[in-house]
Enzyme design. Structure first.
Site, mmCIF file in Angstrom:
data_model
loop_
_atom_site.group_PDB
_atom_site.id
_atom_site.type_symbol
_atom_site.label_atom_id
_atom_site.label_comp_id
_atom_site.label_asym_id
_atom_site.label_seq_id
_atom_site.Cartn_x
_atom_site.Cartn_y
_atom_site.Cartn_z
ATOM 1 N N PRO A 6 38.453 -6.973 -8.106
ATOM 2 C CA PRO A 6 37.483 -8.051 -7.999
ATOM 3 C C PRO A 6 37.804 -9.261 -8.871
ATOM 4 O O PRO A 6 37.846 -9.152 -10.091
ATOM 5 C CB PRO A 6 36.173 -7.394 -8.453
ATOM 6 C CG PRO A 6 36.428 -5.937 -8.472
ATOM 7 C CD PRO A 6 37.879 -5.750 -8.647
ATOM 8 N N GLU A 7 38.057 -10.377 -8.236
ATOM 9 C CA GLU A 7 38.084 -11.662 -8.917
ATOM 10 C C GLU A 7 36.831 -12.403 -8.461
ATOM 11 O O GLU A 7 35.968 -11.813 -7.828
ATOM 12 C CB GLU A 7 39.382 -12.419 -8.586
ATOM 13 C CG GLU A 7 40.628 -11.663 -9.053
ATOM 14 C CD GLU A 7 41.923 -12.439 -8.850
ATOM 15 O OE1 GLU A 7 41.899 -13.681 -8.921
ATOM 16 O OE2 GLU A 7 42.957 -11.799 -8.621
ATOM 17 N N HIS A 108 33.445 9.284 -8.906
ATOM 18 C CA HIS A 108 33.331 8.278 -9.959
ATOM 19 C C HIS A 108 32.079 7.431 -9.820
ATOM 20 O O HIS A 108 32.067 6.267 -10.175
ATOM 21 C CB HIS A 108 34.584 7.405 -9.978
ATOM 22 C CG HIS A 108 35.833 8.198 -10.192
ATOM 23 N ND1 HIS A 108 36.141 8.786 -11.401
ATOM 24 C CD2 HIS A 108 36.835 8.537 -9.358
ATOM 25 C CE1 HIS A 108 37.295 9.442 -11.292
ATOM 26 N NE2 HIS A 108 37.731 9.307 -10.064
ATOM 27 N N ARG A 127 38.486 3.779 -12.893
ATOM 28 C CA ARG A 127 39.188 3.516 -14.159
ATOM 29 C C ARG A 127 38.249 3.219 -15.321
ATOM 30 O O ARG A 127 38.681 3.154 -16.460
ATOM 31 C CB ARG A 127 40.176 2.363 -13.963
ATOM 32 C CG ARG A 127 41.329 2.773 -13.060
ATOM 33 C CD ARG A 127 42.274 1.621 -12.810
ATOM 34 N NE ARG A 127 43.068 1.304 -13.975
ATOM 35 C CZ ARG A 127 43.995 0.364 -13.997
ATOM 36 N NH1 ARG A 127 44.233 -0.346 -12.908
ATOM 37 N NH2 ARG A 127 44.684 0.124 -15.074
ATOM 38 N N LYS A 170 48.567 -27.422 -24.625
ATOM 39 C CA LYS A 170 48.838 -25.991 -24.539
ATOM 40 C C LYS A 170 50.330 -25.744 -24.341
ATOM 41 O O LYS A 170 50.935 -26.260 -23.415
ATOM 42 C CB LYS A 170 48.044 -25.357 -23.382
ATOM 43 C CG LYS A 170 46.631 -24.997 -23.750
ATOM 44 C CD LYS A 170 46.097 -23.915 -22.813
ATOM 45 C CE LYS A 170 44.733 -23.420 -23.244
ATOM 46 N NZ LYS A 170 44.764 -22.618 -24.498
#
Length: 295
Positions: A6-7, A108, A127, A170
């Site tokens: 998921p983004e 899970h 996870r 940066k």
DNA sequence: CCGCGGGCCTGAGAGC
DNA sequence: TGCTCTCAGGCCCGCG
């Protein structure tokens, strides 16, 4: 093609899938099967939520944020492998619907929300990099997990001037800068690769090169912001159609198929030129790009 | 302050 | 087939 961690677009799709069953409904009961997620849940987690109505379900970056009538805000993060299952009418679920249909629980399934409208919302995360956290709404503006976040990439305030300012000076690569949630909040490895590809910018380019000496944006910054917005919009649109097409089928929210132009396409031809997509490793993570059209 | 690398977990896939 | 090894898209933390 792999399924997606998921983004931002996936989290937004999950939000849109959960909202119809959660918003306006009361959370009757919370089952915590495993509380040791990314961080351990508070001991009173379930008790503090039970009885509260979900007044709204929002999103900030990759966090889902449920506004509860109890005065708390529930922050949820899917990590790398988190997903939600919805059972619309848990009591009358058909045998094949999902694990819960017979009172069974998946391997899970860590947290189960029982809603007053009869729906069940289950958080599954193999996870356990995902997380949940209760924060009093009055203290949300001091929440460390949210305070460091940069702008929402789809918000009006995110533009070339803002991105250039954040990247000015940066030393790190453009790839690493875009992955930094303090620069812009919600991109992950996939959409960074895809956005850089569409903007024709090399992931290896120094981040500061999208700004001039004074930190003002150049044409690269303009192209990059445009690409980020387009890529995210497209993915959310794809998520929407995946919701309509597949949600009833198995009730899973959090994973849907995408076709990416460079991500996970090492060795394949560039869709845009005669080049070949290359994989490199930057700060320990895979980057996919076309060396001939990304400069 | 900045940039980098380690570590948290499990499962999928490759290779033997 | 079955074992072992590597790798994964996120994020926090500590180090230099």
């Amino acid at each position: 093609m792999r399924c997606g961690v998921p983004e931002l677009p996936e989290v937004e799709t999950v939000r849109r899938g959960l909202a119809p069953v959660m918003e306006g409904a009361r959370i009757v009961k919370v089952e915590v099967r495993r509380g040791d997620l990314r961080w351990p849940l508070a001991k009173d987690f379930a008790k503090r939520i039970a009885g509260a109505t979900v007044d709204g379900l929002g999103r900030r970056a990759k966090y889902l944020i449920a506004d509860l009538s109890s005065g708390d805000v529930l922050m949820m993060h899917l990590g790398m492998s988190g997903s939600f299952h919805i059972i619309q009418d848990a009591k009358n679920a058909r045998p094949g619907d999902f694990h819960h249909a017979r009172g069974k629980i998946g391997a899970h399934d860590h947290i189960v929300f029982h809603m007053s409208n009869g729906a069940t919302v289950t958080f599954n995360d193999p996870r356990r990099f995902g997380s949940m956290k209760l924060v009093p709404r009055s203290k949300l503006d001091k929440e460390p997990l949210l305070n460091a976040l940069g702008p929402e990439p789809l918000g009006n305030e995110f533009d070339a001037a803002m991105l250039a300012k954040a990247c000015a000076g940066k030393k790190t690569s453009l790839k690493a800068a875009l992955l930094d949630q303090r620069v812009v909040a919600g991109l992950g490895n996939i959409y960074v690769c895809e956005a850089l590809y569409r903007a024709h910018l090399s992931p290896k380019r120094q981040a500061s090169t999208i700004a001039d000496r004074k930190g003002a944006p150049n044409q690269r910054a303009v192209a990059l912001v445009d690409s980020i917005k387009v890529v995210l919009h497209d993915a959310i649109k794809a998520g929407g159609s995946s919701l309509r097409d597949h949600r009833q089928a198995d009730g899973t929210l959090g994973y849907f198929q995408h076709s990416f132009r460079v991500y996970d396409r090492e060795g394949e031809p560039c869709p845009n030129c005669k080049g070949t997509i290359k994989r490199i490793v930057q700060s320990g993570r895979s980057t996919f790009y076309c060396p001939s059209c990304q400069k």
